[in-house]
Design an enzyme around this catalytic site. Structure first.
Site, mmCIF file in Angstrom:
data_model
loop_
_atom_site.group_PDB
_atom_site.id
_atom_site.type_symbol
_atom_site.label_atom_id
_atom_site.label_comp_id
_atom_site.label_asym_id
_atom_site.label_seq_id
_atom_site.Cartn_x
_atom_site.Cartn_y
_atom_site.Cartn_z
ATOM 1 C CG LEU A 1 -2.001 -1.078 1.275
ATOM 2 C CD1 LEU A 1 -2.736 -1.020 2.605
ATOM 3 C CD2 LEU A 1 -2.979 -0.920 0.125
ATOM 4 N N GLY B 1 7.413 3.998 3.697
ATOM 5 C CA GLY B 1 7.774 5.206 4.417
ATOM 6 C C GLY B 1 9.086 5.033 5.146
ATOM 7 C CE LYS C 1 4.934 1.825 10.713
ATOM 8 N NZ LYS C 1 4.730 2.923 11.678
ATOM 9 C CG ASP D 1 5.225 12.944 11.442
ATOM 10 O OD1 ASP D 1 5.438 14.064 10.935
ATOM 11 O OD2 ASP D 1 5.528 11.879 10.867
#
Length: 642
Positions: free
Chosen positions: A319, A322, A341, A438
């Site tokens: 997907l 990062g 993740k 963030d």
């Protein structure tokens, strides 16, 4: 073959053929190992040449009428080795004493070692006669020729070896030699000529009476050897075969089970090693010290479950990627779609960051925050399992708009309200205040109904209720980072407010937080926005869709709120709770005349607010005032954790 050449006495150099064309075109060459050039006579000097300028060897004799030496070592006779591979010989000679040119002076010839050891002694009497002026007839000297075959192919059942000693050229020999020191022979169990293709044939040992098998056994010939087989009954042979087969099967089964057990053990050891390395002990410590039931219910997925869910982490399931890892789309065994993740390999110093994300996100229960379903620590790199959010990031919808479903002005206001409500919850309504650290448009996801959800809590921190700031190394994204935090390294809840203000400006302008054009001028989107507000050029920088659909007064109110969020002095920024309340007020002012009527009557009304958006469900009439078109609300926070 006679290769004896008489020599006439000559004070001048003379050339003549010692061996002419006889060997040319044949497979034979003169053996340089067995043969020598010999000179009988005295005061003769002979050279062998391959051209007028190149000399191979030279041999010279001296006279001694009284010598009885039979070794041919230079007195009345000399001999020397010749080069390899010759098929003809040309010699040049000269007599070193003054004699008549017609006088006979000796012989030049090729002879093998056997001649020097045996026949030379018989011809030693010639030496006296050679001193007389009569030519003698001498034709008997032996010479060895060497032969080879072109395209040599030995038998495949033969073997050859090098020998260090010389092979006698005469007499009985038990093998065939094809080179000076190389001997070939048939291998054991074969017989014949090893130098012929298929020249070595199998020996049938069973026809040899000397070959005896024990009683009860039969001799069976095989290629190169033989075996003795038991003459027992077929039933015995069958039972022996079956027993051997079963024994082998049991052995293989035992070996397979042992290997499987070893693999299970190794896998378990690896899982324990990864669990410890990926911060499992730290997570257990966090779990044991936490009173939050939600944290205790965080599921620990197995590595097999997640590998199956992602089709072994197929690239087609990615997907996004990062700085902290890769996110895969997966489907659990119950059919639930999830986002997995997979973190990058963690250094020991990064374990706290990873476990921190697990602990923080597990404690959050808000409809506008991505829900953590569990984690997996028994793999080489740790993994987190989140609910799947299907419609991508807010960044994609702002900067790469979908023509089928573009972001309208109302959607932008609603998304801003949802983000503000979630941040207000994190700052003031959670069991412990949480600073995200963030906030940016790429960390805001949109679900199937385009509701906003905050994600990526890897750098987030929870703080004590009486704590006002965190002093940490500077982390964040350029363009969204609070300048005051950048200077002081002290992160406060107002730092999240600044980042949220940048997201609001993105929604208003449709521009990115950082562009190469503005970067060259040292300006971020926030500074560009503040300058435009200062110069009353707000409507020059707004997104076309905002200008087309938005009410001017409403746009100005949202822009003014964004300006306050971006104030360089954090103390003059509103809290996220105040931001959420003001955004709700802006939307409510637009939505209903009923609200205005209720305000005029000064009566208390309970206003229904979308649960999980701002997480506030009632507005008190006594605290509602209208001053310069701005709304101020005193809202009672209602959340299950409070």
């Amino acid at each position: 073959m006679q290769c004896v050449s008489p020599l006439n006495c000559s004070k001048e150099l003379r050339s003549q053929s010692l061996l002419g064309q006889e060997l040319i075109g044949t497979p034979f060459v003169i053996s340089a190992y067995y043969n020598s050039l010999a000179i009988l006579g005295c005061r003769n000097s002979v050279w062998l040449r391959n051209s007028e300028t190149t000399t191979f060897v030279q041999c010279m004799t001296f006279c001694d009428e009284n010598s009885m030496d039979t070794r041919c070592n230079g007195v009345n006779c000399c001999h020397t080795k010749i080069p390899l591979g010759l098929q003809q010989l040309q010699m040049t000679y000269q007599t070193v004493r003054s004699v008549n040119n017609s006088r006979f002076c000796g012989f030049a010839f090729l002879a093998d070692q056997f001649w020097f050891e045996v026949d030379y002694r018989a011809y030693n009497g010639l030496l006296n006669d050679l001193l007389n002026p009569f030519e003698q007839e001498f034709v008997n000297a032996t010479m060895v020729l060497k032969w080879e075959l072109d395209n040599w192919e030995l038998s495949r059942h033969s073997s050859c070896e090098r020998q260090d000693k010389s092979i006698p050229p005469y007499g009985p020999v038990s093998s065939y030699s094809y080179d000076m020191f190389t001997v070939c022979y048939c291998k054991s169990g074969f017989e014949g000529n090893p130098y012929l293709p298929n020249g070595c044939q199998d020996i049938n040992e069973c026809t040899n009476p000397a070959t005896n098998c024990p009683d009860g056994f039969t001799c069976i010939n095989k290629l190169g050897h033989y075996t003795c087989r038991n003459r027992g009954s077929r039933v015995q042979i069958m039972f022996i075969s079956i027993g051997s087969g079963l024994g082998g099967l049991i052995l293989l089964l035992g070996l397979w089970m042992s290997i499987k057990a070893i693999r299970r053990r190794v896998k378990a050891i690896r899982k324990r090693k990864f669990f410890k390395r990926n911060g499992g002990l730290l997570l257990q410590q966090q779990l044991s010290s936490s009173n939050d039931n939600r944290l205790e219910k965080t599921k620990l997925f197995s590595s097999n479950e997640l590998a199956q869910a992602t089709d072994q982490y197929n690239e087609n399931r990615v997907l996004g990627r990062g700085g902290q890892g890769t996110v895969y789309k997966g489907m659990l065994t119950d059919g639930k779609i999830v986002a997995i993740k997979k973190s990058k390999r963690l250094d020991e110093g990064d374990l706290e960051v990873f476990i921190n994300e697990v602990v923080i996100v597990s404690q959050i229960n808000h409809r506008n925050v991505v829900k953590l379903l569990g984690c997996c620590l028994e793999t080489e790199v740790p993994m987190l399992v989140y609910e799947f959010i299907p419609n991508g990031t807010l960044h994609q919808h702002i900067h790469d708009p979908n023509e089928e479903f573009p972001l309208s002005w109302d959607m932008r206001v609603r998304i801003a309200i949802e983000i503000a409500g979630a941040l207000a919850y994190l700052h003031s309504a959670a069991s412990m205040p949480i600073y995200h650290r963030d906030i940016k448009s790429t960390n805001i996801l949109l679900d199937e109904k385009y509701k906003a959800k905050i994600s990526d809590f890897g750098t987030s921190r929870s703080v004590a209720i009486d704590q006002t700031h965190l002093t940490t190394r500077v982390l964040g994204t350029f363009g969204y980072m609070d300048p005051e935090y950048f200077r002081s390294s002290q992160f406060t809840e107002k730092s999240d407010v600044y980042s949220f203000g940048v997201v609001m400006v993105e929604l208003l302008t449709g521009e990115k937080a950082v562009t190469s054009v503005r970067a060259e001028k040292g300006k971020s989107l926030a500074m560009h926005f503040l300058d435009s507000m200062e110069e009353n050029h707000l409507f020059d920088i707004l997104d076309a869709k905002v200008l087309k659909e938005g009410d001017r007064e409403e746009i100005e109110a949202v822009a003014e709120l964004a300006r306050r969020c971006l104030h360089l002095n954090s103390k003059r920024r509103p809290t996220m709770k105040e931001v959420a309340v003001e955004l709700e007020g802006i939307r409510l002012k637009k939505e209903g005349s009923n609200f205005q009527q209720n305000y005029d009557d000064r009566e208390f009304h309970s206003i229904e607010v979308d649960e999980g958006t701002s997480d506030f469900s009632s507005i008190s009439e006594s605290s509602l005032m209208d001053t310069n078109s701005s709304f101020y609300f005193s809202i009672e926070a209602q959340h299950p954790l409070l």
